[in-house]
Design a protein around this motif. Structure first.
Motif, PDB file in Angstrom:
ATOM      1  N   LYS A   1       8.604  36.761  53.712  1.00 58.81           N
ATOM      2  CA  LYS A   1       9.267  37.129  54.662  1.00 58.81           C
ATOM      3  C   LYS A   1      10.621  35.484  54.868  1.00 58.81           C
ATOM      4  O   LYS A   1      10.848  35.250  55.654  1.00 58.81           O
ATOM      5  CB  LYS A   1       8.463  36.428  56.125  1.00 58.81           C
ATOM      6  CG  LYS A   1       7.857  36.551  56.664  1.00 58.81           C
ATOM      7  CD  LYS A   1       7.667  38.713  57.366  1.00 58.81           C
ATOM      8  CE  LYS A   1       6.169  39.830  57.783  1.00 58.81           C
ATOM      9  NZ  LYS A   1       6.760  40.668  57.989  1.00 58.81           N
ATOM     10  N   SER A   2      10.991  35.214  53.485  1.00 57.29           N
ATOM     11  CA  SER A   2      12.579  34.522  53.695  1.00 57.29           C
ATOM     12  C   SER A   2      13.271  35.295  53.385  1.00 57.29           C
ATOM     13  O   SER A   2      14.294  35.180  52.970  1.00 57.29           O
ATOM     14  CB  SER A   2      11.717  34.054  52.232  1.00 57.29           C
ATOM     15  OG  SER A   2      11.515  34.526  51.142  1.00 57.29           O
ATOM     16  N   SER A   3      13.573  36.608  53.802  1.00 60.69           N
ATOM     17  CA  SER A   3      15.156  37.748  53.455  1.00 60.69           C
ATOM     18  C   SER A   3      15.885  36.499  54.201  1.00 60.69           C
ATOM     19  O   SER A   3      15.165  36.847  55.682  1.00 60.69           O
ATOM     20  CB  SER A   3      14.433  38.656  53.973  1.00 60.69           C
ATOM     21  OG  SER A   3      13.857  39.168  52.445  1.00 60.69           O
ATOM     22  N   THR A   4      16.748  37.037  53.661  1.00 64.82           N
ATOM     23  CA  THR A   4      18.406  36.348  54.769  1.00 64.82           C
ATOM     24  C   THR A   4      18.640  37.566  55.774  1.00 64.82           C
ATOM     25  O   THR A   4      18.122  39.080  55.019  1.00 64.82           O
ATOM     26  CB  THR A   4      19.653  36.076  54.440  1.00 64.82           C
ATOM     27  OG1 THR A   4      19.714  37.000  53.571  1.00 64.82           O
ATOM     28  CG2 THR A   4      18.966  34.783  53.878  1.00 64.82           C
ATOM     29  N   PRO A   5      19.121  38.229  56.961  1.00 64.24           N
ATOM     30  CA  PRO A   5      19.963  39.410  57.438  1.00 64.24           C
ATOM     31  C   PRO A   5      20.848  39.972  56.330  1.00 64.24           C
ATOM     32  O   PRO A   5      20.488  41.347  56.184  1.00 64.24           O
ATOM     33  CB  PRO A   5      20.697  38.662  58.969  1.00 64.24           C
ATOM     34  CG  PRO A   5      20.029  37.405  59.187  1.00 64.24           C
ATOM     35  CD  PRO A   5      19.674  36.918  57.638  1.00 64.24           C
TER      36      PRO A   5
END
Length: 357
Positions: A16-20
């Protein structure tokens, strides 16, 4: 996309650390390699299972396993050109539980699972990804001589050099294509809803994720369109035809209605001067509207003038707008719309608020 970048994006997605932007890049990978979606489903299932205390390992052990995995991947890929703009950051700072999943699951996937065949145009050629900001357009010439003009708010992905057998690109937004003819190497344009296959022709593709519908308009030549969710459906288009496909956004809104949204619609355009065809009016810096909802018109105004349109009155969204705009400023365009559709507007820096009169 090389394996190491795919693993990095998958691990960030799990943790859950992804950027858009990274999520969009991962989605583009799945468009080109749909067989990898099974991997995504598998990892999603794992992350929902309850973790038992005795399965936990120390951070140091996890980092060592990750380092070993990266060493193997880099050894395999030492002859592959990296994707442009791909920035591989350290995995040490990721959540260790996500890293453990990546080590366990992706190792099995790459070394024991079935390895899909990678199209040669993505195996050795450096990839480029271009984003055109609101208020701008951009012209490109690809390695085969094909000319592309991108509209505001578009993202375009293409290889530095096409392969010897095919030419594939990916588009999110709007683009006008003048494809160099080559029967031995079809030109493929991938979007979230459909794929356009051509040999040599002139056409426009409008596929913004926020629009209710996506479309492609053919001006000359012939194209074949395949819907992503029904690849067996082949739609052949002739000059002066437009194909419109309902976006997921529109289908979701109408899911409970008796009159379902048509899966797609193929229509014949009038034999008009090219400059008067509203589907490609943007090429001449024009905006042409014919009984379009104010909400959809607002989206085009956002891209043209780099502003955010906020409807303080929901009823205004449904008002139908018609008109032609070319050299007008934002304020002038809104003032012209007010002549047939009464409303008030105020501009607060980059935001335009629309309200009832």
């Amino acid at each position: 996309m090389i394996k190491s970048r795919f693993i990095e994006l998958m691990a960030k997605s799990i943790s859950k650390s992804s950027t858009p932007e990274e999520l969009a890049e991962l989605e583009e990978f799945f468009i080109h390699f749909p067989e990898y979606r099974k991997m995504q489903a598998f990892t999603d299932a794992l992350t929902t299972e309850e973790k038992q205390p005795d399965t936990l390992v120390k951070q140091k052990d996890i980092n060592q396993k990750i380092d070993g995995l990266w060493d193997k991947i880099r050894t395999e890929e030492n002859t592959i050109t990296p994707v442009k703009e791909a920035k591989i950051s350290s995995l040490i700072y990721w959540k260790w539980i996500a890293a453990a999943l990546v080590v366990g699951v992706l190792t099995v996937f790459f070394f024991y699972g079935r390895k899909p065949t990678v199209p040669d145009q993505f195996a050795g050629s450096e990839m480029h990804r271009i984003y055109v900001p609101f208020g701008k357009t951009r012209d490109l010439k690809l390695s085969d001589g094909t000319k592309v003009k991108l509209n505001a708010g578009s993202t375009f992905t293409y290889p530095e050099v096409f392969s010897a057998t095919s030419r594939e690109v990916s588009l999110k937004g709007e683009g006008f294509f003048q494809v160099e003819k080559n029967p031995k190497r079809p030109f493929l344009v991938h979007t979230d809803k459909f794929m356009v296959k051509v040999l040599g022709t002139v056409f426009n593709v409008k596929a913004y994720a926020t629009d209710k519908k996506v479309e492609t308009t053919l001006l000359s030549g012939k194209i074949l369109v395949e819907l992503n969710d029904k690849p067996e459906k082949k739609i052949v288009m002739l000059p002066n035809e437009k194909l419109t496909v309902a976006n997921d956004l529109e289908q979701g809104r109408n899911a409970d209605k008796k009159a379902a949204v048509p899966e797609y619609q193929l229509e014949r355009l009038s034999e008009a001067n090219t400059q008067d065809v509203k589907e490609i009016a943007w090429l001449s810096n024009k905006m042409i509207f014919t009984n379009e909802s104010f909400e959809e018109v607002g989206k085009q105004i956002e891209r043209r003038f780099d502003v955010k349109m906020v409807f303080d009155n929901e009823t205004l969204k449904k008002e139908e707008i018609s008109g032609v705009f070319e050299e007008e400023s934002l304020e002038q365009a809104l003032s012209l719309i007010k002549m047939t559709t009464p409303f008030k507007f105020r501009r607060d820096k980059g935001v335009v608020h629309l309200s009832a009169p």
